[in-house]
Design an enzyme around this catalytic site. Sequence first.
Site, PDB file in Angstrom:
ATOM      1  CG  ASP A   1      -1.800   1.212   1.303  1.00 49.08           C
ATOM      2  OD1 ASP A   1      -2.377   1.566   0.261  1.00 49.08           O
ATOM      3  OD2 ASP A   1      -1.920   1.837   2.374  1.00 49.08           O
ATOM      4  CB  SER A   2       0.196   4.782  -0.689  1.00 48.01           C
ATOM      5  OG  SER A   2      -1.028   4.816   0.004  1.00 48.01           O
TER       6      SER A   2
ATOM      7  N   GLY B   1      -2.852   9.260  -3.691  1.00 45.11           N
ATOM      8  CA  GLY B   1      -4.127   9.762  -4.220  1.00 45.11           C
ATOM      9  C   GLY B   1      -4.015  10.946  -5.160  1.00 45.11           C
TER      10      GLY B   1
ATOM     11  CB  CYS C   1      -2.727   1.130  -2.676  1.00 41.77           C
ATOM     12  SG  CYS C   1      -2.894   2.871  -3.075  1.00 41.77           S
TER      13      CYS C   1
ATOM     14  CD  GLU D   1      -2.383   8.408   7.420  1.00 40.43           C
ATOM     15  OE1 GLU D   1      -1.524   8.452   8.305  1.00 40.43           O
ATOM     16  OE2 GLU D   1      -2.516   7.468   6.618  1.00 40.43           O
TER      17      GLU D   1
ATOM     18  CB  CYS E   1     -10.037   5.248  -0.269  1.00 33.61           C
ATOM     19  SG  CYS E   1      -8.584   5.946   0.543  1.00 33.61           S
TER      20      CYS E   1
ATOM     21  CG  HIS F   1      -6.643   6.016   4.771  1.00 30.71           C
ATOM     22  ND1 HIS F   1      -5.830   5.377   3.867  1.00 30.71           N
ATOM     23  CD2 HIS F   1      -5.814   6.678   5.621  1.00 30.71           C
ATOM     24  CE1 HIS F   1      -4.573   5.645   4.144  1.00 30.71           C
ATOM     25  NE2 HIS F   1      -4.536   6.435   5.202  1.00 30.71           N
TER      26      HIS F   1
HETATM   27  N1  DGL Z   1      -3.975   3.840  -0.161  1.00 34.32           N
HETATM   28  C1  DGL Z   1      -4.652   4.896  -0.885  1.00 34.32           C
HETATM   29  C2  DGL Z   1      -5.878   4.324  -1.596  1.00 34.32           C
HETATM   30  O1  DGL Z   1      -6.417   3.305  -1.231  1.00 34.32           O
HETATM   31  C3  DGL Z   1      -5.077   6.021   0.043  1.00 34.32           C
HETATM   32  C4  DGL Z   1      -3.918   6.831   0.596  1.00 34.32           C
HETATM   33  C5  DGL Z   1      -3.129   7.547  -0.469  1.00 34.32           C
HETATM   34  O2  DGL Z   1      -3.632   8.516  -1.080  1.00 34.32           O
HETATM   35  O3  DGL Z   1      -2.012   7.125  -0.720  1.00 34.32           O
HETATM   36  O4  DGL Z   1      -6.295   4.885  -2.584  1.00 34.32           O
END
Ligand code: DGL
Length: 264
Positions: free
Chosen positions: A10-11, A43, A73, A152, A184, A186
């Site tokens: 993931d990011s 994102g 992600c 976050e 997403c 989060h």
């Molecule tokens: N992991 C990203 C997503 O699911 C969200 C966080 C980011 O913008 O990196 O799109």
Amino acid sequence: MNKAPLGVFDSGIGGLTVARALFERLPNESIIYFGDTARVPYGPKSPDTVRRYSAEILAYLLKRGVKAVVIACNTSTAHALGYLKERSSVPVVGVIEPGARAAVAATKTGTIGVIGTAGTIASGAYERAITALRPDVRVYSRPCPLFVPLVEEGWFDHPAAELIAREYLEPLKRAQVDVLVLGCTHYPLLKKLLSRVMGPDVKLVDSAEETAKVVSDELERQGLLANGGAHEHRFVVSDDEPHFRKVGALFLGGKLKQVEVAPL
Ligand code: DGL
């Protein structure tokens, strides 16, 4: 029977929602989780940049001997799934197609809302995946870029988060969607708030569980399942930041003992 680990990336920290679903569905598997904490968020970044970052992570995971890769992600799945599949010697699974499948199964009225980062929504990847499964479905999408920093910050149910959610979701309420895809990593953490804003008749779809099911089916189909014996989970980040340790530990309990740092 294949004891090699499963790579998940993931990011940053959000993909732990997917990792947790994988731990639950595939308790015999070892997992290497990579969070690109040095370069989060993905994102707002361009598709080319997200593809380049994602390919670097794929190369890192392949070097560590993973038997399959899960892109936890949504933004990376939206921009890079095809690109990574072409470059990977092992199966690659993203979160969008499983999320789309769950949404199509859940809708009664054929009106689906999708929320995600600016990149995910601009890519149109969810619309394509949903309408490929059911062409008559109407899809209403909305980027919600402020949700990631709110999560976050731990503001899961804060009045400011509610104000922003009401503003973002108003067009989807007006469109009378009966399913809302949380596109997403989060957003599952905002479930309570989003459910209150959308009302009790709207079903929230979170792709983590559906993705874990697809991964499990794919490993079984390819004869790659680890059927028992010892397993271990490893967590790697591209920047050593205490936030991952702290929030990740809260999130996964005892599972997050040690975090390695590997700048790419
Ligand atoms: N992991 C990203 C997503 O699911 C969200 C966080 C980011 O913008 O990196 O799109």
